[in-house]
Design a protein around this motif. Structure first.
Motif, short mmCIF file in Angstrom:
data_model
loop_
_atom_site.label_atom_id
_atom_site.label_comp_id
_atom_site.label_asym_id
_atom_site.label_seq_id
_atom_site.Cartn_x
_atom_site.Cartn_y
_atom_site.Cartn_z
N LEU A 1 0.86 -1.17 0.00
CA LEU A 1 0.00 0.00 0.00
C LEU A 1 0.90 1.22 0.00
O LEU A 1 2.04 1.15 0.49
CB LEU A 1 -0.94 0.03 1.22
N PRO A 2 0.44 2.34 -0.59
CA PRO A 2 1.30 3.52 -0.62
C PRO A 2 1.42 4.15 0.76
O PRO A 2 0.45 4.23 1.51
CB PRO A 2 0.59 4.46 -1.60
N PHE A 3 2.63 4.62 1.09
CA PHE A 3 2.88 5.27 2.37
C PHE A 3 2.88 6.80 2.23
O PHE A 3 2.89 7.49 3.24
CB PHE A 3 4.24 4.85 2.93
N GLY A 4 2.93 7.31 1.00
CA GLY A 4 3.05 8.75 0.80
C GLY A 4 2.21 9.25 -0.35
O GLY A 4 1.63 8.48 -1.11
N LEU A 5 2.15 10.58 -0.48
CA LEU A 5 1.40 11.24 -1.54
C LEU A 5 2.36 12.07 -2.40
O LEU A 5 3.42 12.50 -1.93
CB LEU A 5 0.33 12.17 -0.95
N PRO A 6 2.00 12.34 -3.66
CA PRO A 6 2.86 13.17 -4.50
C PRO A 6 3.00 14.58 -3.92
O PRO A 6 1.99 15.20 -3.56
CB PRO A 6 2.11 13.22 -5.84
N ALA B 1 8.00 10.22 -7.19
CA ALA B 1 9.24 9.91 -7.91
C ALA B 1 9.44 8.41 -8.09
O ALA B 1 10.08 7.98 -9.05
CB ALA B 1 10.43 10.52 -7.19
N CYS B 2 8.87 7.60 -7.19
CA CYS B 2 9.08 6.15 -7.28
C CYS B 2 8.13 5.48 -8.27
O CYS B 2 8.34 4.32 -8.65
CB CYS B 2 8.93 5.49 -5.91
N VAL C 1 7.72 13.02 2.18
CA VAL C 1 6.28 13.16 1.89
C VAL C 1 5.83 12.06 0.93
O VAL C 1 4.73 11.53 1.03
CB VAL C 1 5.97 14.56 1.31
N GLU C 2 6.72 11.70 0.00
CA GLU C 2 6.39 10.73 -1.03
C GLU C 2 6.79 9.30 -0.66
O GLU C 2 6.05 8.35 -0.89
CB GLU C 2 7.07 11.11 -2.36
N GLY C 3 7.99 9.14 -0.12
CA GLY C 3 8.49 7.82 0.20
C GLY C 3 9.03 7.09 -1.00
O GLY C 3 9.22 7.66 -2.08
N TRP C 4 9.28 5.79 -0.82
CA TRP C 4 9.90 4.98 -1.87
C TRP C 4 9.39 3.55 -1.79
O TRP C 4 9.07 3.05 -0.70
CB TRP C 4 11.42 4.99 -1.72
#
Length: 277
Positions: free
Chosen positions: A63-68, A117-118, A263-266
């Motif tokens: 699941l995503p941990f961050g937002l753009p 970015a990921c 903010v975005e994570g990887w």
């Protein structure tokens, strides 16, 4: 971290008995990743209870941990990660959908969504997507529970370093093994022999260690049969996430590149140098 458990979690924002959160658990011994077992969590409360288990463990969660950051800046939301996630958790889904839809509507065709970015290197869906797949709801349901459980969100938010949560994406590893072939469906009519063969090919490749992660998956005959037989692909996705977490557990910074926006994570095991490809 020595002598730790490794988990992979195939997450859903609306778990139920027929479609639970799937958890694969195992241990890494050198270049071998052994699957110990699979669990099914049929509620978000069961997921919270699972997160409370004592460490040491490392988990890869789909699941995503961050937002753009572009989206966050446009909406004027907090750019401190903890404050951002608290703000996001405090909004209801209808409000989030309206804000995200307005953002998309103002943008040209082909560039509706903001990306992290990921996303390019991982081939992942934008974390602001609310349908097909609804990853925005997965973030909304999952990350506040991770924070509440006090786990260590590597690169995002310090927590109990004996319980480490990482963002995984099974599709990244699956594509490395079988290309763009489809291997799963929740729709009975789409659970074809071709998809079963694709799952078998993924399992074979994992057992033989044919990945750039340098790990071989150790399974019993019964486990192999179970992974191939699960036409939804949820059990296999949990195992793919477990292998990604097993790799990340022994990398500097869990395999994150040098400069990642918190903010975005990887997504673990995504290769940043391929971002412009």
């Amino acid at each position: 971290m020595h002598d730790y458990s490794v988990f992979g979690v195939d997450f859903t924002s609306a778990p139920r008995r027929a479609k639970p959160i799937r958890v694969a658990g195992g241990r890494r011994h050198g270049a071998v990743m052994r699957l110990d077992g699979l669990e099914a969590l049929d509620s978000l409360d069961a997921f919270s209870a699972w997160l409370a288990r004592p460490g040491p463990w490392v988990a890869g969660l789909d699941l995503p941990f961050g937002l753009p950051r572009e989206l966050v800046a446009h909406l004027g939301w907090p750019t401190d990660y903890a404050a951002l996630m608290a703000h996001y958790a405090g909004l209801d889904r209808a409000d989030i959908r309206a804000r995200f839809a307005a953002f998309c509507d103002a943008r040209p065709a082909g560039a509706k969504f903001a990306h992290r970015a990921c996303d390019g290197p991982a081939g992942s869906s934008p974390s602001m997507k609310w349908v097909n797949p609804p990853v925005a709801w997965m973030l909304h349901a999952g990350v506040p529970r991770l924070i509440s459980a006090g786990v260590h969100l590597a690169g995002h938010l310090a927590g109990d370093e004996s319980r480490v949560a990482l963002e995984a994406y099974p599709g990244l590893l699956a594509r490395e093994l079988i290309g763009r072939r489809s291997y799963k469906s929740d729709t009975k009519a789409a659970q074809t022999p071709e998809r079963l063969i694709a799952r078998k090919d993924i399992v074979d490749a994992l057992e033989q260690g044919r990945t750039r992660l340098g790990l071989r998956l150790k399974l019993s005959h019964a486990q192999r049969d179970e992974l191939v037989a699960d036409a939804s692909g949820d059990s296999l996705d949990a195992v793919l996430a477990m292998v990604q977490a097993g790799w990340a557990a022994q990398q500097p910074r869990y395999g994150w590149p040098e400069a990642v926006d918190p903010v975005e994570g990887w997504i673990v095991s995504a290769e940043p140098q391929r971002a412009s490809a």
